[in-house]
Structures are given as C-alpha cells and as structure tokens.
Design a protein around this motif. Structure first.
Motif, PDB file in Angstrom:
ATOM      1  N   SER A  53      17.509  23.446   7.042  1.00 59.86           N
ATOM      2  CA  SER A  53      17.634  24.851   7.426  1.00 59.86           C
ATOM      3  C   SER A  53      16.321  25.566   7.139  1.00 59.86           C
ATOM      4  O   SER A  53      15.620  25.241   6.170  1.00 59.86           O
ATOM      5  N   ALA A  54      15.998  26.551   7.947  1.00 55.85           N
ATOM      6  CA  ALA A  54      14.801  27.356   7.712  1.00 55.85           C
ATOM      7  C   ALA A  54      14.923  28.153   6.415  1.00 55.85           C
ATOM      8  O   ALA A  54      13.921  28.632   5.874  1.00 55.85           O
ATOM      9  N   ARG A  64      15.971  25.461  -3.369  1.00 62.12           N
ATOM     10  CA  ARG A  64      17.259  26.057  -2.982  1.00 62.12           C
ATOM     11  C   ARG A  64      17.529  25.694  -1.522  1.00 62.12           C
ATOM     12  O   ARG A  64      16.656  25.876  -0.659  1.00 62.12           O
ATOM     13  N   THR A  65      18.721  25.184  -1.260  1.00 55.91           N
ATOM     14  CA  THR A  65      19.068  24.726   0.084  1.00 55.91           C
ATOM     15  C   THR A  65      20.316  25.440   0.585  1.00 55.91           C
ATOM     16  O   THR A  65      21.157  25.886  -0.208  1.00 55.91           O
ATOM     17  N   GLU A  66      20.424  25.509   1.896  1.00 51.53           N
ATOM     18  CA  GLU A  66      21.588  26.182   2.485  1.00 51.53           C
ATOM     19  C   GLU A  66      22.798  25.254   2.539  1.00 51.53           C
ATOM     20  O   GLU A  66      23.932  25.689   2.362  1.00 51.53           O
ATOM     21  N   SER A  67      22.574  23.965   2.780  1.00 50.93           N
ATOM     22  CA  SER A  67      23.684  23.005   2.806  1.00 50.93           C
ATOM     23  C   SER A  67      23.575  22.074   1.603  1.00 50.93           C
ATOM     24  O   SER A  67      22.513  21.977   0.983  1.00 50.93           O
ATOM     25  N   PRO A  76       6.033  13.871  -4.167  1.00 51.04           N
ATOM     26  CA  PRO A  76       7.023  12.867  -3.745  1.00 51.04           C
ATOM     27  C   PRO A  76       8.432  13.420  -3.586  1.00 51.04           C
ATOM     28  O   PRO A  76       9.122  13.121  -2.601  1.00 51.04           O
ATOM     29  N   VAL A  77       8.859  14.256  -4.541  1.00 50.38           N
ATOM     30  CA  VAL A  77      10.221  14.790  -4.467  1.00 50.38           C
ATOM     31  C   VAL A  77      10.327  15.883  -3.411  1.00 50.38           C
ATOM     32  O   VAL A  77      11.318  15.946  -2.666  1.00 50.38           O
ATOM     33  N   LEU A  78       9.327  16.736  -3.316  1.00 52.98           N
ATOM     34  CA  LEU A  78       9.367  17.762  -2.269  1.00 52.98           C
ATOM     35  C   LEU A  78       9.391  17.123  -0.889  1.00 52.98           C
ATOM     36  O   LEU A  78      10.104  17.583   0.011  1.00 52.98           O
ATOM     37  N   ASP A  79       8.618  16.042  -0.706  1.00 48.14           N
ATOM     38  CA  ASP A  79       8.666  15.310   0.564  1.00 48.14           C
ATOM     39  C   ASP A  79      10.068  14.769   0.826  1.00 48.14           C
ATOM     40  O   ASP A  79      10.558  14.802   1.961  1.00 48.14           O
ATOM     41  N   ALA A  80      10.709  14.256  -0.223  1.00 52.20           N
ATOM     42  CA  ALA A  80      12.059  13.711  -0.060  1.00 52.20           C
ATOM     43  C   ALA A  80      13.051  14.795   0.332  1.00 52.20           C
ATOM     44  O   ALA A  80      14.023  14.534   1.046  1.00 52.20           O
ATOM     45  N   GLY A 107      12.138  17.179   2.229  1.00 54.59           N
ATOM     46  CA  GLY A 107      11.663  17.677   3.508  1.00 54.59           C
ATOM     47  C   GLY A 107      11.018  19.050   3.387  1.00 54.59           C
ATOM     48  O   GLY A 107      10.997  19.825   4.341  1.00 54.59           O
ATOM     49  N   LEU A 108      10.454  19.337   2.201  1.00 52.80           N
ATOM     50  CA  LEU A 108       9.850  20.642   1.947  1.00 52.80           C
ATOM     51  C   LEU A 108       8.388  20.482   1.561  1.00 52.80           C
ATOM     52  O   LEU A 108       7.936  19.402   1.174  1.00 52.80           O
TER      53      LEU A 108
END
Length: 449
Positions: free
Chosen positions: A166-167, A209-212, A435-439, A441-442
């Motif tokens: 999500s954006a 923080r994620t939406e889903s 590495p974790v941010l890439d995982a 997708g951020l």
C-alpha cells in the motif's frame, strides 16, 4: 513443573519430502508455512512447525532459568546417534539486556524438519540426510514414524499469504529521530575521549507501519533468498538474517564468527572485494574496532578452553548490502567430561564487543543512557538448542521485531570509537537496516525522520 517432553526422530521419507515441497534439497519452501520457526543458511538448517511447549525467563538468570526448565522437561534425553539437533529441540530468542522486561524464550515445535550441513555428523564427511522430529508433552501419545510424517504434512498445509502493498506503508522514527541519534553519537565520541572506554556500539530503530497485516513467512523467505550466506532466523516475531555467529557447539566443538568493521557497498558500487580489503586494512579505525571484538571473545572463552584458534588475519565477508571485516574462532571444549552447553557459552560471551563495546560493563551503561530504548531481542542470542547441549546462536542483527500485526521495529547499530564521524555512522546504520527494509518492500525515507 514443566510437563515431560518426549520426542522421536526419523528419516524424512521421499514421499513426505515431496509433499512438503523439499525435493530440491532446500528447506526454503517450509518458510512459507504460517508461524514457521526457522534457522537456515544456504537452504540447510532447521524449520519448526506448530508448537508443543514454551519456556520463558527474564532477568540476569534468564540463560540458566531457560536451561533448567528445558532440562527438567527433557529429563536429559539425548539425541539420535551422530545427529546434533535431533531429539528434544527448541528454538531460542534471548534478550540483549538482563534488565529488559521482555521475556527470553525457548519454543519447542510440534515437528522439526532438520537438514543441516554435513559437518554436524560425528563421522565428519558422511552426508547427513534430512530428518523429522516429532515432539509431545502428552504421556499417553504414542510417537510413531507414521504420526511424525502425518503431522508434518498437516502443519505444512497452513500457508500464510504475502502482505498486500500500500502507498500508506511507511518508515517512521523510532526511539530517536535521525538528528537526535547523530547528536547522541557525538556525545558518545566525546565520552570515549574523556573516559576509560575505547568502543561503544550504538543502535537505533525505526518503525515500519503497514496498512495490511505483515507476513512473517514473506519476510523470512525474502531474507533467506537475498542473504543465503547469512543465518536466516524466524522465532515468533523476531526475524532477520544475521552474518554473525555468536557461538556454535556441536559435540564439544565450538565455533564463532566475529564481525567488526563495515563498508556500505551501495556507496561504492564499482569497488571489488580486493578494494574493500585494502580499505579495511588501511583504516586504523576499522582494524582497531575489529581487534577489540576478537580480544573480547577470546577472553570470554578462555576459561572454557585455554587453546583457541582464530584467523591470523581477518577476511572480508561479502554480503549484498555491505562488506564486513570478519574472523573465525574455533576451540574444542569438554575434554574433562564436563562440556559446557550452547546456552552456557552464549551466556559467557554475550554481549560481545561487536554489539556492546569495550570494556563491556562501562560501555553497556553508556549506551543504555544514549540510546534511550530497550533493545529487547535485538542484538541478543537467537538460534536453537537440543537436550544434549548442542546448539547454534547467532546475534540477532539485520532484523526486525514485529510489535503488532501492522507494525515492526527495524534496528541497526554501529561501533563508535574515538575517530567516528556521527553522520557516517548514521549512513552505516541505514545500510544495516537495508536488508529488512528491502524485505518489507520499503526504502529509506528521502528526508530526515
């Protein structure tokens, strides 16, 4: 009193391996199982499915308390002949600090699929075939090969969907904003110049923080694929891919891998590993930081074994995001018949200079004041143990702690010495979070947070 723990280890049949998707010889497909526990490197290691028992402890005695609970439950039960990691088995995550209110835990799965490297075999050189262990606390349950295979197939069917992007997904400040942390590092450098401390390791966190809902299995799979030469761990919401082995104990043979010194590969896209080696060895700061980490580990292991072997010269460990200056240490312990367990040795060497500083007590007091956060399980020991005292503990680095279904803390730390530049250390901390941010997708935010 803990319920008695029984176990049965059997070879993994070809039919069950096919049903589990393991025909390629890697445990990777099992990390897609909902709630899977994992400790894998290059597709080998251990994956746990389901849960049979859980042991918890807090405070200064957390290592000993966990070991006492596990031993009481297993009754000192051993392992299958020549198979460290078989029989009674638990995944472990232990807090960095003895003062943390967060619980340290040993988690016993219902089923463990083991496929470690050949060096785990006592006969050294024989190929170790994958196996299944089924564990139970029900004294009336008859553990059979048929039940072990059936339970593995049943639990492996419980798949977890990936997170919907999500954006609105975002990276936000943690305990300290970037400017605050840079100021804290500057204070740390000043403290080093004024007090009897030569190195402190300062960590920082950001909050994702994620939406889903966050998918644990997706994070584990992405890290295992991108950093297959690291030890990918997933222990009940503590997830990462660490390049640093705190301690490995296999039948009295002890190994550790020490990392101290970092170069961000993104900042040097055209550099080769030879360039990195020259830069490391030409930097008095990097060499000094690494030497302190080695000396710290050797001094802590010395009471258990006076003859230690370690690399005469450090080597360069190449990872997708960074280069590290690394050294391996090995020793044989327990020749007197009283071999320390993996938990014993993890307690003895934790925290190392690589995650705390030198001298350890002074450094720990300084970083607690400057970081202004509880590290929880970050930079603590993570891995596995068996009832025979074998085990592997990495340092929970390059990782994240899931705080809720839609939020997680991501950590990065840097070794601070007299010559450290606070802004450079901030960049290094982002490189270690990558590495974790890439995982997830951020990416790192484009403006200071």
């Amino acid at each position: 009193m803990a319920p008695p723990l029984s176990s049965l280890t059997v070879p993994l049949s070809a039919g069950t391996a096919e049903e589990l998707g393991l025909t390629a010889g890697t445990l990777g497909p099992l990390t897609a199982v909902a709630g899977a526990l994992a400790w894998i490197r290059e597709g080998r290691g251990f994956v746990g499915l389901g849960e049979t028992a859980r042991f918890t402890a807090t405070g200064p005695g957390r290592f000993a308390d966990l070991q006492a609970q596990f031993r009481a439950a297993t009754g000192g039960a051993g392992q299958a002949p020549g198979l460290a990691g078989s029989g009674a088995f638990a995944f472990a995550k232990i807090t960095y600090s003895k003062r943390s209110p967060v619980a340290s835990e040993l988690i016993v799965p219902r089923v463990v699929v083991g496929h470690p490297e050949a060096s785990f075999s006592r006969t050294h050189g024989e190929s170790v075939r994958p196996w299944l262990t089924i564990l139970s606390t029900d004294p009336s349950e008859e553990l059979t090969p048929e039940l072990a295979h059936a339970e593995a197939v049943r639990l492996a069917a419980l798949r977890e969907p990936d997170r919907e992007r999500s954006a609105a997904d975002a990276v936000t400040p943690g305990a300290l904003g970037e400017d605050e942390w840079v100021a804290a590092v500057a204070t740390g450098v000043s403290t080093i110049n004024q007090r009897e401390v030569t190195k402190i390791v300062m960590a920082r966190d950001v909050v994702v923080r994620t939406e889903s809902p966050i998918s644990r299995s997706e994070l584990t799979r992405r890290l295992a694929r991108a950093y297959d030469s690291c030890w990918t761990y997933s222990v009940d919401g503590l997830i990462g891919a660490t390049p640093e082995m705190l301690i490995r104990v296999i039948d009295g043979h002890v190994q550790a891998r020490v990392l101290a010194g970092t170069i961000d590969r993104q900042a040097r896209p055209d550099a080769t590993i030879d360039d990195a080696r020259a830069e490391f060895l030409g930097s008095a700061k990097q060499v000094h930081e690494h030497r302190l980490a080695i000396e710290s580990l050797v001094s802590e292991l010395a009471p258990f074994a006076p003859e230690l072997v370690h690399d005469s010269e450090p080597f360069v460990l190449e990872l997708p995001n960074v280069w590290h200056l690394a050294s391996d240490v090995s020793v044989k312990v327990g020749d007197d018949g009283r071999a320390p367990s993996a938990l014993d040795l993890a307690e003895a060497v934790h925290p190392t200079a690589a995650v705390c500083g030198t001298p350890r007590l002074v450094a720990s007091l300084i970083i607690r004041e400057l970081e202004r956060m509880d590290r929880g399980h970050y930079a603590g020991p993570v891995g596995w143990v068996d009832a025979a005292g074998n085990g592997e503990f990495g340092i929970a680095l390059r990782g994240t702690v899931l705080d809720s279904p839609v939020s997680a803390r991501v950590f990065g730390g840097c070794g601070i010495v007299a010559g450290s530049d606070p802004e450079s250390e901030l960049l290094e901390s982002w490189a270690k979070m990558r590495p974790v941010l890439d995982a997830f997708g951020l990416e790192r935010p484009s403006t200071r947070i």
